[in-house]
Design a protein around this motif. Structure first.
Motif, PDB file in Angstrom:
ATOM      1  N   PHE A  95       0.806  -1.229   0.000  1.00 42.25           N
ATOM      2  CA  PHE A  95       0.000   0.000   0.000  1.00 42.25           C
ATOM      3  C   PHE A  95       0.837   1.277   0.000  1.00 42.25           C
ATOM      4  O   PHE A  95       0.292   2.380  -0.028  1.00 42.25           O
ATOM      5  CB  PHE A  95      -1.026   0.008   1.137  1.00 42.25           C
ATOM      6  CG  PHE A  95      -0.452  -0.102   2.522  1.00 42.25           C
ATOM      7  CD1 PHE A  95       0.164   0.986   3.127  1.00 42.25           C
ATOM      8  CD2 PHE A  95      -0.547  -1.297   3.233  1.00 42.25           C
ATOM      9  CE1 PHE A  95       0.689   0.883   4.406  1.00 42.25           C
ATOM     10  CE2 PHE A  95      -0.023  -1.399   4.518  1.00 42.25           C
ATOM     11  CZ  PHE A  95       0.595  -0.322   5.102  1.00 42.25           C
TER      12      PHE A  95
ATOM     13  N   SER B  90      10.272  -7.961   9.900  1.00 36.34           N
ATOM     14  CA  SER B  90       9.425  -7.712   8.741  1.00 36.34           C
ATOM     15  C   SER B  90      10.247  -6.884   7.761  1.00 36.34           C
ATOM     16  O   SER B  90      10.715  -5.798   8.108  1.00 36.34           O
ATOM     17  CB  SER B  90       8.173  -6.952   9.183  1.00 36.34           C
ATOM     18  OG  SER B  90       7.412  -6.575   8.052  1.00 36.34           O
TER      19      SER B  90
ATOM     20  N   LYS C 267       7.461  -8.733   2.555  1.00 42.93           N
ATOM     21  CA  LYS C 267       6.238  -8.159   1.992  1.00 42.93           C
ATOM     22  C   LYS C 267       6.130  -8.585   0.535  1.00 42.93           C
ATOM     23  O   LYS C 267       7.146  -8.620  -0.179  1.00 42.93           O
ATOM     24  CB  LYS C 267       6.297  -6.632   2.088  1.00 42.93           C
ATOM     25  CG  LYS C 267       6.292  -6.105   3.521  1.00 42.93           C
ATOM     26  CD  LYS C 267       4.944  -6.289   4.176  1.00 42.93           C
ATOM     27  CE  LYS C 267       4.885  -5.567   5.518  1.00 42.93           C
ATOM     28  NZ  LYS C 267       3.560  -5.637   6.131  1.00 42.93           N
TER      29      LYS C 267
ATOM     30  N   ASN D  32      -0.629  -7.553   2.739  1.00 37.61           N
ATOM     31  CA  ASN D  32      -1.389  -6.333   3.055  1.00 37.61           C
ATOM     32  C   ASN D  32      -2.537  -6.099   2.065  1.00 37.61           C
ATOM     33  O   ASN D  32      -2.677  -5.017   1.495  1.00 37.61           O
ATOM     34  CB  ASN D  32      -0.469  -5.106   3.122  1.00 37.61           C
ATOM     35  CG  ASN D  32       0.425  -5.110   4.333  1.00 37.61           C
ATOM     36  OD1 ASN D  32       1.634  -5.332   4.222  1.00 37.61           O
ATOM     37  ND2 ASN D  32      -0.140  -4.900   5.512  1.00 37.61           N
TER      38      ASN D  32
ATOM     39  N   ASP E 127      -4.405 -10.094   9.750  1.00 36.11           N
ATOM     40  CA  ASP E 127      -3.926  -8.878  10.422  1.00 36.11           C
ATOM     41  C   ASP E 127      -5.059  -7.848  10.346  1.00 36.11           C
ATOM     42  O   ASP E 127      -5.923  -7.783  11.244  1.00 36.11           O
ATOM     43  CB  ASP E 127      -2.637  -8.416   9.726  1.00 36.11           C
ATOM     44  CG  ASP E 127      -2.090  -7.082  10.218  1.00 36.11           C
ATOM     45  OD1 ASP E 127      -2.716  -6.441  11.068  1.00 36.11           O
ATOM     46  OD2 ASP E 127      -1.017  -6.640   9.735  1.00 36.11           O
TER      47      ASP E 127
ATOM     48  N   ASN F 169      -2.399 -12.365  13.823  1.00 27.90           N
ATOM     49  CA  ASN F 169      -1.447 -11.321  14.171  1.00 27.90           C
ATOM     50  C   ASN F 169      -2.203 -10.356  15.092  1.00 27.90           C
ATOM     51  O   ASN F 169      -3.207  -9.775  14.690  1.00 27.90           O
ATOM     52  CB  ASN F 169      -0.988 -10.638  12.866  1.00 27.90           C
ATOM     53  CG  ASN F 169      -0.239  -9.323  13.092  1.00 27.90           C
ATOM     54  OD1 ASN F 169      -0.379  -8.680  14.135  1.00 27.90           O
ATOM     55  ND2 ASN F 169       0.527  -8.901  12.102  1.00 27.90           N
TER      56      ASN F 169
ATOM     57  N   ASP G 125       6.766  -9.603  15.025  1.00 23.73           N
ATOM     58  CA  ASP G 125       7.477  -8.573  14.260  1.00 23.73           C
ATOM     59  C   ASP G 125       8.127  -7.562  15.201  1.00 23.73           C
ATOM     60  O   ASP G 125       8.452  -6.450  14.791  1.00 23.73           O
ATOM     61  CB  ASP G 125       6.499  -7.802  13.355  1.00 23.73           C
ATOM     62  CG  ASP G 125       6.130  -8.578  12.096  1.00 23.73           C
ATOM     63  OD1 ASP G 125       6.776  -9.609  11.815  1.00 23.73           O
ATOM     64  OD2 ASP G 125       5.201  -8.151  11.388  1.00 23.73           O
TER      65      ASP G 125
HETATM   66  O1  OSB Z   1       1.149  -5.291   7.891  1.00 19.69           O
HETATM   67  O2  OSB Z   1       2.270  -5.885   9.581  1.00 19.69           O
HETATM   68  C1  OSB Z   1       1.980  -5.013   8.762  1.00 19.69           C
HETATM   69  C2  OSB Z   1       4.168  -1.923   9.248  1.00 19.69           C
HETATM   70  C3  OSB Z   1       3.249  -0.915   9.099  1.00 19.69           C
HETATM   71  C4  OSB Z   1       1.958  -1.249   8.797  1.00 19.69           C
HETATM   72  C5  OSB Z   1       1.571  -2.586   8.661  1.00 19.69           C
HETATM   73  C6  OSB Z   1       2.494  -3.602   8.828  1.00 19.69           C
HETATM   74  C7  OSB Z   1       3.821  -3.262   9.108  1.00 19.69           C
HETATM   75  C8  OSB Z   1       4.891  -4.233   9.226  1.00 19.69           C
HETATM   76  C9  OSB Z   1       6.129  -3.818   9.970  1.00 19.69           C
HETATM   77  O3  OSB Z   1       4.879  -5.331   8.720  1.00 19.69           O
HETATM   78  C10 OSB Z   1       6.205  -4.416  11.327  1.00 19.69           C
HETATM   79  C11 OSB Z   1       7.305  -3.753  12.105  1.00 19.69           C
HETATM   80  O4  OSB Z   1       8.459  -4.040  11.824  1.00 19.69           O
HETATM   81  O5  OSB Z   1       6.996  -2.917  12.991  1.00 19.69           O
END
Ligand code: OSB
Ligand code: MG
Length: 373
Positions: free
Chosen positions: A28, A140, A168, A195, A243, A265, A320
């Motif tokens: 995104f 992540s 990702k 995502n 998530d 999650n 994460d």
């Molecule tokens: O989808 O988990 C997610 C970061 C921002 C928004 C959504 C996500 C994430 C991450 C990073 O995957 C997780 C991190 O390292 O804090």
């Protein structure tokens, strides 16, 4: 012993801005400069801290740092100050009539948990009911310019000791890239996070991921869906982890009931606070569904709360939640969060969050402040 009748004396809301060490890219969009709200609540000589995880834009969720600022300053903080409480789990009932805005609410409740823990001379994680003395950590890793950069980053994190790698994905950066990673690193604990970048029309493509024995695929379909995830899960072997789709414990119940996922999650901000996060954890546990703690690129205050939450029993998978230095050159807490060479974060033993807010640094980063007393 339950501390009784704490009265909230003063609340300070700040917005700070600070850059990430590296930009973070998902399906995104890309983030480089963080806008972070920090809430500081003073109560009978003690101070509790919370961090709002809403993003800069309404892309992961509809909330942003600006919407949270508005809701907090207009509807939440003016009627939170001067209130008394016996336990932070009372907080959700105060603002039940505010629909949504869970990230705005969560940071205030978090500060109350910090206060209550200090009051009872316990670490927040003990107050929450946590049992783990150390939490297993994963990383992540965002979408990169090219596959070689991704491979280099994955190898670096594995050498640092991390116990799970999440990469990702999005259409155009998926099967081919995962194949390349698997070729070079056939046995590492690997997962992907989409995502919400796919639809059921992509089922064939997602089924191709089955050959890579991924730990899970996180949120492949649209952010507010459960039923299509259940359809997809029936057609792929890779376990689905939800998530964005899990907003509260009722969603968790429905998702488990529908077999829309096999893993959840948990993000305290996404579900509206520690109390609801515990409920999500408990519901999942009743279904035999393991959970792990997600991240939102938090600075130290939010990170410390994530560490506390991660000590609950059903957080059996590496999350994460990782070291401060992966995100920020200088974090908002001291000491910074460190990960051991075998990939764990030690739960702090001191009372409250177990990390001190770095006030001088926070002051330097602050772009706006509002006080309630
Ligand atoms: O989808 O988990 C997610 C970061 C921002 C928004 C959504 C996500 C994430 C991450 C990073 O995957 C997780 C991190 O390292 O804090
Ligand atoms: Mg995710």
């Amino acid at each position: 012993m339950a501390a009784s009748g704490m009265t909230i004396d003063q609340i300070v809301l700040r917005e700070i801005r600070l850059p990430l060490v590296d930009y973070f890219e998902t399906s995104f969009g890309r983030t480089q400069d963080r806008h972070v709200l920090l809430v500081e609540i003073a109560c009978q000589g003690q101070t509790g801290w919370g961090e709002c995880v809403a993003g800069e834009g309404p892309f992961y969720s509809s909330e942003t740092a600006d919407t949270a600022w508005s809701i907090l300053t207009r509807f939440i903080l003016p009627t939170t100050v001067k209130r008394s409480f016996d336990h932070p789990s009372e907080f959700p009932s105060w603002f039940e009539r505010i629909r949504g805005h869970r990230m705005a609410k969560a940071c205030v409740e978090a500060a109350l948990w910090d206060l209550q823990a200090q009051r009872m001379n316990l670490p927040v994680w003990r107050l929450l009911g946590g049992t783990r003395e150390k939490i297993p950590c994963g990383v992540s890793i965002g979408i990169q310019e090219d596959p070689q950069t991704l491979l280099k980053k994955i190898k670096r994190e594995l050498e640092a000791g991390y116990r799970k790698v999440k990469m990702k994905i999005k259409p155009g950066w998926d099967v081919q890239i995962v194949a390349l990673v698997r070729e070079q690193l056939p046995d590492i604990p690997l997962m992907v996070d989409a995502n919400s970048a796919y639809t059921l029309e992509d089922t064939e493509r997602l089924r191709e991921l089955d050959q890579f024995k991924l730990l899970m695929i996180e949120q492949p379909l649209i952010y507010d869906d459960l039923a299509d995830h259940a359809r997809l899960q029936a057609q792929i072997e890779t376990p689905i982890c939800l998530d964005e789709s899990i907003r509260h414990s009722r969603d968790a119940d429905h998702a488990c009931q529908l077999s829309a996922c096999q893993i959840i999650n948990v993000k305290m901000g996404r579900v509206g606070g520690h109390t609801e996060a515990k409920r999500v954890h408990d519901v999942a546990q009743q279904y035999g569904v393991p959970v792990w703690c997600g991240g939102m690129l938090e600075t130290g205050i939010g990170r410390a709360h994530n560490i506390a939450l991660s000590t609950l029993e059903n957080f059996t998978l590496p999350g994460d939640v990782s070291a401060s230095r992966r995100y920020y050159e200088r974090d908002t807490i001291r000491p910074e969060v460190v990960v051991t060479s075998d990939g764990y974060i030690q739960a702090p033993q001191s009372s409250g969050l177990g990390y001190e807010a770095d006030r001088d640094w926070i002051e330097q980063l602050t772009i706006r402040t509002e006080r309630f007393q």
